[in-house]
Enzyme design. Structure first.
Site, PDB file in Angstrom:
ATOM      1  N   GLN A   1      41.494   5.872   7.428  1.00 51.92           N
ATOM      2  CA  GLN A   1      40.957   6.062   8.640  1.00 51.92           C
ATOM      3  C   GLN A   1      39.383   5.441   8.871  1.00 51.92           C
ATOM      4  OE1 GLN A   1      43.591   9.566  10.375  1.00 51.92           O
ATOM      5  NE2 GLN A   1      41.769  10.341   9.371  1.00 51.92           N
TER       6      GLN A   1
ATOM      7  N   ASN B   1      40.726   6.867  13.382  1.00 46.48           N
ATOM      8  CA  ASN B   1      40.281   8.203  12.748  1.00 46.48           C
ATOM      9  C   ASN B   1      40.696   9.181  13.523  1.00 46.48           C
ATOM     10  OD1 ASN B   1      38.735   9.914  11.404  1.00 46.48           O
ATOM     11  ND2 ASN B   1      36.860   9.686  12.241  1.00 46.48           N
TER      12      ASN B   1
ATOM     13  N   ASP C   1      38.320  13.186  -1.875  1.00 44.95           N
ATOM     14  CA  ASP C   1      36.920  13.237  -2.383  1.00 44.95           C
ATOM     15  C   ASP C   1      37.035  14.443  -3.503  1.00 44.95           C
ATOM     16  OD1 ASP C   1      36.901  15.295  -0.443  1.00 44.95           O
ATOM     17  OD2 ASP C   1      34.996  15.354  -0.010  1.00 44.95           O
TER      18      ASP C   1
ATOM     19  N   ASP D   1      44.529  23.516   8.425  1.00 44.73           N
ATOM     20  CA  ASP D   1      45.243  23.994   7.261  1.00 44.73           C
ATOM     21  C   ASP D   1      45.660  25.519   7.294  1.00 44.73           C
ATOM     22  OD1 ASP D   1      42.457  24.817   7.017  1.00 44.73           O
ATOM     23  OD2 ASP D   1      42.452  23.707   5.005  1.00 44.73           O
TER      24      ASP D   1
END
Length: 694
Positions: free
Chosen positions: A241, A270, A299, A429
């Protein structure tokens, strides 16, 4: 407990004993404790290298120039870093223990959530060794349950049949190996279950990435070097994105070659984490070949073995179960961020699960009792110690949710409850796992499944542009799921937080919170409609606030100067108790009635390090230079009484309206939930914002 011989072909491997990929000393204690040598494969490879070198020298002496290649090293001898990581060499007389995070078997989790009632430890050892099996209770008490002595120059395989019945509340199994008068070589060890009708699950991986191409490609390369993991992987969806494309990274061709047709690149606008992960979920559902999707941040550094463990656990779960991985600190790699997380329902806020500690460091020794007492008295008590020496780690921890840095979701769950809420980032989440739990699908944060991630303490996401998403998504999640009338204490707490930001001269943050409340009040329709454009709007909005303008150093601002020196030479401190906080809040509000010191408009009055950035301290000044959490930036906060009054008026009105309209809003958001999370709604969003498969 007896040692029994079991036919290997009748077993399903649940968890393999592994060592770190690069034998990194920072993480070694997460895998093994004790004095070890290199593994069996490494020893064998070195012996082969030496033998080949000797043969090459002999051939050269005989005049055979082609006998040994350059420097006597044959080309087909593997490098040490290419050797497997499943074996351990225990030197003469030494003892090693696998009572570690990655290699002990979390028996209580398998007992509670799966159909497995007995685990079988299978070990293959040569040399002189005593293999001793231990178990622990939920209280951390340790018992020796079985052992076998091995004395053989040839590899010998032994199995231990171990019941899971005593592990309702907690406890682990592990083994120790004690070498005798010769080295003991553990060639491999596996925790297994008797083969059943449970089929081997298939998984697709979903990685959402935004302008971290090298980090993402490193993860792809690591996956390509784990062929045993790729055996159960159908596809790897990389949802890119950003503007710095993964495909442009110099190492991408290497990753693409190793992953082959499994690798699927998707370029899209994005849409944040929720948009990227929803895309991976939807692609998995459309393909129709996988039993699970495993979501991964871009990451993180993943322990790839955890993918196999998550799949095995989900395969044996009694009901479709979300299997989450723990997060370790990427900068202090032996430090576990949290062992389990819940949502405090009355506040509707994240917190660590009961009886656990944040930032536990497995590599540091547990403090002695006197040190514990002294640290507890001072309020500074770091959580440290190995699994064997940390009693609270032996309790089973039940969670409400797991972060999507590493989280496996069954396709059965997605078909039943849909995809992520269109939240861009923050709370997506947690909301998903709470929704799944309400539908009867639990979430388990499984020990031994983990990734290393940048820790939260080096981020300012509570006051920067992300403050909007923190506020909005927390409110939306509570509107949909809170069991309390008007969200319990949430509206009151939100009001207090916005006041604190205003008193701290963090006007951009306070205004973003109010913007978030306005959007929530507008109804659920705004969530998909604005997901692609909201971030740009926020950044444009923040550009007008001085507290949001960061510079690289203090020297880029005017010199710090105060008209009056601090009283008695001491700078004020933040309040330390409830009375002090209330007093500070009242005095800070009264201060807004006074004009700003003219000198404070031209020169900051004080430098405030990030560690001291507290509203109670900042409220005592008219301007301050405040550093960022990551130590790279400085902002000049400046008091603005007119803006403060405007914020206070709006925050009072909006929070009152939010409380008044909560029941109606809750009904609207709950009624819209199925549509908001449906694959069809997300596909319309993907199509309208543009995307391309690579």
């Amino acid at each position: 407990m007896n040692v029994e011989s079991i036919e290997p072909s009748g077993l399903r491997v649940l968890q393999r004993v592994v060592m770190p990929v690069d034998r990194d000393l920072d993480v070694l204690k997460l895998y093994v404790e004790g004095e070890i040598g290199r593994g069996a494969e490494a020893v064998a490879a070195e012996a082969a290298v030496e033998a080949a070198a000797e043969a090459g020298v002999a051939a050269a002496r005989a005049g055979d120039a082609d006998g040994a290649g350059e420097a006597g090293q044959p080309e087909d001898i593997g490098r040490p870093e290419d050797i497997g990581r499943r074996s351990v060499l225990v030197p003469i007389g030494e003892r090693v223990s696998f009572a570690t995070y990655f290699n002990a078997f979390p028996a209580s989790y398998w007992r509670r959530w799966t159909s497995v009632d007995e685990v079988i430890l299978r070990v293959r050892v040569r040399g002189q060794a005593n293999v001793i099996v231990y178990r622990s209770s939920a209280k951390g008490h340790i018992q020796r349950v079985a052992s076998v002595r091995i004395d053989s120059d040839e590899a010998q395989e032994e199995t231990f049949r171990l019941s899971l019945q005593p592990f309702i509340d907690g406890g682990w199994y592990w083994m120790d190996i004690l070498a005798g008068e010769t080295n003991a070589l553990l060639e491999r060890a596996e925790w297994c279950a008797a083969a059943s009708q449970v089929p081997q699950g298939r998984v697709s991986l979903g990685i959402t990435t935004f302008n971290r191409p090298s980090f993402c490609v490193d993860q792809l390369v690591a996956l390509g070097q784990a062929p045993e993991v790729l055996e159960v992987v159908d596809a790897i969806y990389v949802v890119d994105q950003g503007t710095e494309r993964v495909s442009d990274d110099p190492n991408f061709p290497r990753a693409a070659e190793s992953l082959g047709s499994r690798l699927k690149l998707i370029d899209q606008a994005n849409l944040g984490g929720s948009g990227g992960f929803s895309r991976a979920m939807d692609e998995t559902l459309r393909a129709g070949t996988s039993d699970y999707v495993l979501l991964l941040d871009d990451d993180v550094v993943t322990e790839t073995e955890g993918i196999l463990r998550a799949v095995a656990f989900a395969d044996h779960a009694r009901t479709p179960t979300i299997v989450g991985g723990h997060m370790f600190n990427l900068f202090v790699r032996s430090q576990l961020h949290a062992y389990g997380e819940i949502i405090q329902r009355y506040r509707w806020w994240w917190e660590e699960a009961p009886s656990t500690r944040r930032e536990h460091d497995f590599a540091l020794p547990a403090p002695a009792a006197p040190a514990v007492a002294a640290q507890a008295k001072s309020g500074q008590l770091p959580s440290t110690g190995s699994l064997r020496k940390t009693s609270w780690l032996h309790r089973r921890v039940d969670v409400d949710y797991n972060g999507w840095w590493m989280c496996l979701i069954p396709t059965d769950v997605m078909r039943k409850i849909g995809l992520s809420m269109p939240m861009f980032i923050k709370w997506d989440d947690a909301e998903y796992c709470v929704r799944a739990g309400e539908a009867g699908f639990p979430t388990v944060s499984l020990p031994g499944v983990a990734a290393w991630h940048v820790p939260w303490q080096d981020k300012d996401d509570g006051i920067d542009w992300q403050a909007y998403f923190h506020e909005r998504n927390r409110l939306v999640t509570a509107l949909v799921h809170s069991p309390y009338d008007r969200g319990g204490n949430l509206v009151k707490e939100s009001f207090i937080i916005s006041v604190k930001h205003a008193l701290a001269m963090q006007y951009s943050t306070a205004e973003l919170m109010l913007s978030a409340i306005e959007d929530v009040l507008s109804g659920p329709e705004h969530m998909h409609a604005g997901i692609a454009a909201k971030l740009a709007e926020i950044r444009t909005f923040r550009a007008d606030f001085v507290d949001a303008q960061n510079r690289a150093s203090h020297e880029e601002f005017p010199q710090v100067r105060r008209r009056k020196p601090p009283k008695r030479g001491r700078n004020p401190k933040p309040p330390s108790d409830r009375v002090g906080m209330l007093t500070t809040a009242v005095l800070g509000s009264l201060k807004q009635l006074r004009p700003v010191d003219a000198d404070a408009r031209s020169n900051p009055q004080i430098v405030v390090p990030h560690i001291d950035r507290h509203w109670g301290l900042l409220s005592k000044f008219d301007s301050a230079l405040v550093s960022s959490a990551d130590g790279t930036k400085v902002a000049w906060y400046q008091r603005d009484p007119a803006r403060y009054k405007k914020i206070m008026k709006r925050t009072a009105l909006l929070h009152a309206r939010l409380s008044r309209e909560w029941p109606e809003l809750s009904d609207r958001y709950r009624a819209a939930m199925d549509e908001l999370v449906s694959p069809e709604a997300w596909r319309r969003t993907f199509d309208s914002t543009g995307s391309q498969r690579g």
